[in-house]
Design a protein around this motif. Structure first.
Motif, PDB file in Angstrom:
ATOM      1  N   SER A  33      61.682  29.719 -56.690  1.00 62.43           N
ATOM      2  CA  SER A  33      61.696  28.278 -56.891  1.00 62.43           C
ATOM      3  C   SER A  33      60.835  27.910 -58.091  1.00 62.43           C
ATOM      4  O   SER A  33      59.642  28.224 -58.124  1.00 62.43           O
ATOM      5  CB  SER A  33      61.163  27.574 -55.634  1.00 62.43           C
ATOM      6  N   VAL A  34      61.444  27.257 -59.083  1.00 61.60           N
ATOM      7  CA  VAL A  34      60.730  26.785 -60.271  1.00 61.60           C
ATOM      8  C   VAL A  34      60.650  25.269 -60.188  1.00 61.60           C
ATOM      9  O   VAL A  34      61.674  24.576 -60.184  1.00 61.60           O
ATOM     10  CB  VAL A  34      61.448  27.219 -61.565  1.00 61.60           C
ATOM     11  N   VAL A  35      59.437  24.739 -60.092  1.00 65.12           N
ATOM     12  CA  VAL A  35      59.242  23.311 -59.858  1.00 65.12           C
ATOM     13  C   VAL A  35      59.964  22.468 -60.909  1.00 65.12           C
ATOM     14  O   VAL A  35      60.502  21.394 -60.602  1.00 65.12           O
ATOM     15  CB  VAL A  35      57.736  22.980 -59.828  1.00 65.12           C
ATOM     16  N   GLN A  36      60.015  22.932 -62.153  1.00 67.34           N
ATOM     17  CA  GLN A  36      60.679  22.156 -63.204  1.00 67.34           C
ATOM     18  C   GLN A  36      62.156  21.928 -62.922  1.00 67.34           C
ATOM     19  O   GLN A  36      62.758  20.993 -63.462  1.00 67.34           O
ATOM     20  CB  GLN A  36      60.531  22.870 -64.555  1.00 67.34           C
TER      21      GLN A  36
ATOM     22  N   ASP B 187      65.488  15.880 -57.110  1.00 67.45           N
ATOM     23  CA  ASP B 187      66.294  15.196 -56.110  1.00 67.45           C
ATOM     24  C   ASP B 187      67.594  14.707 -56.755  1.00 67.45           C
ATOM     25  O   ASP B 187      67.868  14.984 -57.929  1.00 67.45           O
ATOM     26  CB  ASP B 187      65.513  14.057 -55.463  1.00 67.45           C
ATOM     27  N   ARG B 188      68.392  13.961 -55.987  1.00 69.08           N
ATOM     28  CA  ARG B 188      69.704  13.541 -56.491  1.00 69.08           C
ATOM     29  C   ARG B 188      69.610  12.580 -57.668  1.00 69.08           C
ATOM     30  O   ARG B 188      70.568  12.411 -58.426  1.00 69.08           O
ATOM     31  CB  ARG B 188      70.500  12.900 -55.357  1.00 69.08           C
TER      32      ARG B 188
ATOM     33  N   ARG C  79      64.770  13.269 -60.273  1.00 68.74           N
ATOM     34  CA  ARG C  79      63.318  13.234 -60.298  1.00 68.74           C
ATOM     35  C   ARG C  79      62.756  14.539 -59.742  1.00 68.74           C
ATOM     36  O   ARG C  79      63.318  15.131 -58.815  1.00 68.74           O
ATOM     37  CB  ARG C  79      62.798  12.056 -59.472  1.00 68.74           C
ATOM     38  N   LEU C  80      61.631  14.971 -60.316  1.00 69.57           N
ATOM     39  CA  LEU C  80      60.989  16.177 -59.825  1.00 69.57           C
ATOM     40  C   LEU C  80      60.543  15.982 -58.388  1.00 69.57           C
ATOM     41  O   LEU C  80      59.996  14.938 -58.027  1.00 69.57           O
ATOM     42  CB  LEU C  80      59.775  16.531 -60.685  1.00 69.57           C
ATOM     43  N   GLN C  81      60.797  17.004 -57.573  1.00 68.86           N
ATOM     44  CA  GLN C  81      60.364  16.975 -56.188  1.00 68.86           C
ATOM     45  C   GLN C  81      59.003  17.651 -56.075  1.00 68.86           C
ATOM     46  O   GLN C  81      58.782  18.702 -56.677  1.00 68.86           O
ATOM     47  CB  GLN C  81      61.362  17.719 -55.298  1.00 68.86           C
ATOM     48  N   PRO C  82      58.090  17.102 -55.317  1.00 66.04           N
ATOM     49  CA  PRO C  82      56.810  17.791 -55.114  1.00 66.04           C
ATOM     50  C   PRO C  82      57.031  19.175 -54.535  1.00 66.04           C
ATOM     51  O   PRO C  82      57.967  19.409 -53.770  1.00 66.04           O
ATOM     52  CB  PRO C  82      56.071  16.882 -54.120  1.00 66.04           C
ATOM     53  N   ALA C  83      56.168  20.094 -54.897  1.00 69.91           N
ATOM     54  CA  ALA C  83      56.324  21.485 -54.455  1.00 69.91           C
ATOM     55  C   ALA C  83      56.269  21.626 -52.945  1.00 69.91           C
ATOM     56  O   ALA C  83      56.728  22.626 -52.400  1.00 69.91           O
ATOM     57  CB  ALA C  83      55.241  22.356 -55.100  1.00 69.91           C
ATOM     58  N   ASN C  84      55.708  20.627 -52.232  1.00 68.99           N
ATOM     59  CA  ASN C  84      55.615  20.782 -50.779  1.00 68.99           C
ATOM     60  C   ASN C  84      56.945  20.548 -50.070  1.00 68.99           C
ATOM     61  O   ASN C  84      57.015  20.603 -48.855  1.00 68.99           O
ATOM     62  CB  ASN C  84      54.522  19.867 -50.189  1.00 68.99           C
ATOM     63  N   ASN C  85      58.019  20.286 -50.835  1.00 68.93           N
ATOM     64  CA  ASN C  85      59.358  20.208 -50.243  1.00 68.93           C
ATOM     65  C   ASN C  85      60.074  21.553 -50.298  1.00 68.93           C
ATOM     66  O   ASN C  85      61.215  21.675 -49.909  1.00 68.93           O
ATOM     67  CB  ASN C  85      60.206  19.160 -50.973  1.00 68.93           C
ATOM     68  N   THR C  86      59.389  22.551 -50.823  1.00 65.49           N
ATOM     69  CA  THR C  86      60.002  23.850 -51.046  1.00 65.49           C
ATOM     70  C   THR C  86      60.195  24.616 -49.736  1.00 65.49           C
ATOM     71  O   THR C  86      59.406  24.485 -48.811  1.00 65.49           O
ATOM     72  CB  THR C  86      59.107  24.687 -51.984  1.00 65.49           C
ATOM     73  N   SER C  87      61.232  25.442 -49.674  1.00 65.88           N
ATOM     74  CA  SER C  87      61.435  26.348 -48.542  1.00 65.88           C
ATOM     75  C   SER C  87      60.259  27.321 -48.461  1.00 65.88           C
ATOM     76  O   SER C  87      59.567  27.558 -49.442  1.00 65.88           O
ATOM     77  CB  SER C  87      62.740  27.112 -48.747  1.00 65.88           C
TER      78      SER C  87
END
Length: 674
Positions: free
Chosen positions: A509-512, A516-517, A520-528
């Motif tokens: 997972s690359v934060v960049q 979202d739809r 917009r960048l999603q915060p890393a705490n939404n990562t699997s």
């Protein structure tokens, strides 16, 4: 059936996809101009209607004659019943020798014993006919972080090995620098230290991108530390050889960036002199270890060394060699290339031991590149398995809207299966030999590869034997105790990631890219959780570069975007930066990003050394060769001084406090760092 219909049927029988959907969802249909060269690359005649019919007839005849499947994947350490529906005698053998773990007669069912993980040959006899079935026995899952480390969340540091500075190297990061970096990082709480691929680049090859190696089954000897050759550590002759080159080595060390040509010239000369010294002065134990290494790696190492010897005289592209090159082998130079591999393997193994001895539980994190360049050693050594007249690449996607031709060799699924996947098994075993973590670059290649014909025809996807390749990946990971990450960015088939995860493979997972739809960048705490998470890679903007739009500046400088497009890109970037900064986790953007990573539920997170040291330029700008300083940037601090650097210390403190660590830091461990 029409001619095109027969061609499509033949293509489908050999795993060539007749269509695929691009990044916009549009269906792309493979035309005959694509199908014919892709079939030819697999060794299937399809140049005219007659040859297509003949090839189809051979497939039908083989299917009709064969009673049993050619290949079966089973779970290891479990008794397995094969319902073949025919009473037959059978014998099971390991494909590496004559060991026979089972055999007998069956009434419609063959019961295989609980087999250790590995590849076997099942010989089945029925009514005077004998057929061979490849049995691949694999564990249910690859090793996991919790299983090996005993922790739910760990962190590490990734870096460009070539860019490491030190007070003793030859102007390019070496395996001793990697060992020191691993020691420093391990003592500060990191569980792994990752680097770019360390595959063999070709002794006589001017290429230096680590993702375009000559052979992935051997090591890059340019990373050999001149002052740490096994057996010569205390040799007066070796010290004299290096002292005579002090001024040259000092100039290379102080150069602003890696100067590959000068480094190659000096390094080759000194390694040749050290080899001569080794032959006459090294102690018996070193000669014994060298001989054991040569024996262990056998014919494949000898073949690779032969390539290196010939390339020295006739150039790195084997496709241009005259037939006479095979008539007078140079045994001494072949021995030299074998010795180089032994030295490199010894030093890389020492780096892994150093990492683990100093607290980095997983040790080294290494990359397995997508492929080797087409004129290199791997395509020569494994030419019986390589697809002809095609290159591996990628169709247009969100990572590169123009598509990509990587000029890398492709393995033919048909030819690879005929060899029980031995070339693939060797690549994995070598990469995992001294690694606690291995990242499979472009892991989609286990499922399908995008092949681009040399004749200019549009590319197309070729299906790979996914179940078999995944099983072998798990076998080798279990054997070496290695955690596997699959770089799964870009377009992947539905269910592909889930299948990898179910087999114990971690995602990437690359934060960049995590948006979202609305973009917009999603915060890393939404990562699997079953992933390795990072903010940047060697191909993306660094954290600092992302914040200031350094990559956009390069696009404009190179004429890739006009003023209006540049302004729009900068607006989008400011919005992304603001989205992250709005988390209000720290006063500065870099610390905010690293805090988001630290808070991520991802099992593994990694931080680039480039980001810790606040570099603005990425290690590589895709789409450029000489315009950008690709694969040549050095870090602004020597490895020995890194423990005193406040940026480094702050990052380690943040990661340990937020993610936690299973080990206290003892004062005596740190005392010599100050």
């Amino acid at each position: 059936m029409s001619t095109d219909g027969e061609l499509a049927q033949l293509a489908r029988a050999h795993g060539i996809l007749l269509s695929y959907r691009d990044m916009s969802g549009q269906e792309r249909v493979a035309t005959p101009d694509t199908l014919r060269p892709l079939l030819a690359a697999n060794g299937v005649a399809a140049e005219c209607p007659g040859s297509v019919r003949d090839s189809l007839s051979r497939i039908r005849r083989r299917r009709k004659e064969r009673r049993f499947p050619e290949e079966v994947v089973i779970e290891s350490l479990r008794e397995t019943r094969l319902e073949f529906g025919s009473e037959a005698n059978w014998q099971l053998r390991c494909d590496t020798g004559d060991d026979a773990p089972g055999g007998g007669a069956a009434a419609d069912t063959i019961v295989l014993p609980a087999l250790a993980s590995g590849v076997y040959s099942l010989e089945v006899s029925l009514s005077g006919r004998r057929e061979s079935v490849t049995i691949i026995a694999a564990p249910a899952r690859a090793p996991g972080v919790q299983e090996i480390v005993g922790m739910a969340r760990i962190w590490g540091i990734n870096l460009a090995l070539y860019g490491l500075r030190s007070s003793r190297n030859a102007g390019m990061g070496d395996f001793s620098d990697l060992a020191e970096m691993s020691r420093v990082a391990g003592l500060r709480g990191a569980s792994f230290v990752g680097t770019n691929p360390v595959h063999a680049m070709g002794y006589s090859d001017p290429l230096f991108s680590p993702y375009s190696p000559s052979h992935r089954g051997f090591l890059n000897t340019a990373h050999i530390a001149l002052d740490a050759v096994p057996g010569l550590e205390s040799s007066p002759n070796a010290r004299r050889i290096l002292s005579q080159a002090d001024s040259e080595l000092a100039e290379l060390r102080t150069a602003c960036h890696v100067e590959y040509d000068r480094h190659t010239s000096v390094h080759h000369r000194l390694m040749t002199a050290l080899y001569d010294t080794f032959r006459t002065c090294a102690p018996n134990w070193a000669h014994t270890e060298f001989a054991l290494f040569r024996k262990e790696h056998g014919n494949e190492l000898a073949k690779f060394a032969q390539f290196g010897s010939i390339a020295e005289q006739h150039g790195p592209d084997w496709r241009t060699w005259p037939p006479s090159v095979y008539e007078a082998p140079n045994a001494d130079r072949e021995d030299f290339h074998i010795w180089l591999q032994w030295v490199a393997d010894h030093q890389l193994g020492n780096a892994q031991r150093t990492a683990r001895d100093n607290g980095a539980e997983l040790g080294l994190y290494l990359d397995l590149a997508v492929g080797s360049h087409r004129n290199g050693a791997e395509s020569w050594c494994e030419r019986d398995s390589i697809a002809k007249n095609v290159s591996v690449g990628a169709p247009p996607d969100h990572l590169n809207p123009e598509g990509q031709n990587w000029n890398l060799a492709a393995y033919s699924p048909r030819k690879l299966a005929a060899q029980n996947y031995r070339p693939y098994r060797r690549l994995l075993a070598t990469t995992m030999r001294h690694a606690g973590v291995v990242r499979i670059d472009h892991v989609l290649g286990l499922n399908r590869s995008f092949w681009i014909p040399d004749d200019g025809s549009p590319g197309g996807y070729v299906r790979q034997p996914f179940e078999a390749l995944l099983a072998i990946l798990k076998i080798e990971a279990e054997r070496s105790g290695t955690v596997v990450i699959g770089e799964d960015l870009g377009l992947v088939p539905r269910g592909f990631r889930r299948s990898l995860h179910n087999n114990g493979i971690y995602g990437y997972s690359v934060v960049q890219y995590d948006r979202d739809r609305k973009g917009r960048l999603q915060p890393a705490n939404n990562t699997s959780t079953q992933v390795l998470s990072c903010f940047s890679t060697h191909d993306t903007p660094t954290v600092r570069g992302f914040e200031i739009g350094r990559d956009i500046e390069w696009w404009q400088r190179l004429g890739w975007v006009d003023e209006q497009e540049c302004a729009q890109a900068r607006t989008r970037r400011r919005n992304c930066v603001n989205d992250l900064a709005a988390q209000r986790l720290a006063a500065d953007f870099t610390t905010t990003v690293h805090t988001l990573l630290a808070q991520s539920p991802a099992t593994m997170v990694t931080v680039q050394l480039d980001d810790i040291l606040e570099h603005e330029d990425a290690q590589n700008l895709p789409g450029t060769t000489n315009e950008h300083l690709n694969w040549r940037q050095k870090y602004d601090i020597e490895v020995e001084l890194l423990p005193k650097d406040q940026r480094f210390r702050a990052l380690c403190k943040l990661m340990n406090e937020v993610r936690g660590t299973s080990r206290p830091f003892r004062a005596e461990e740190m005392s010599h760092e100050h």
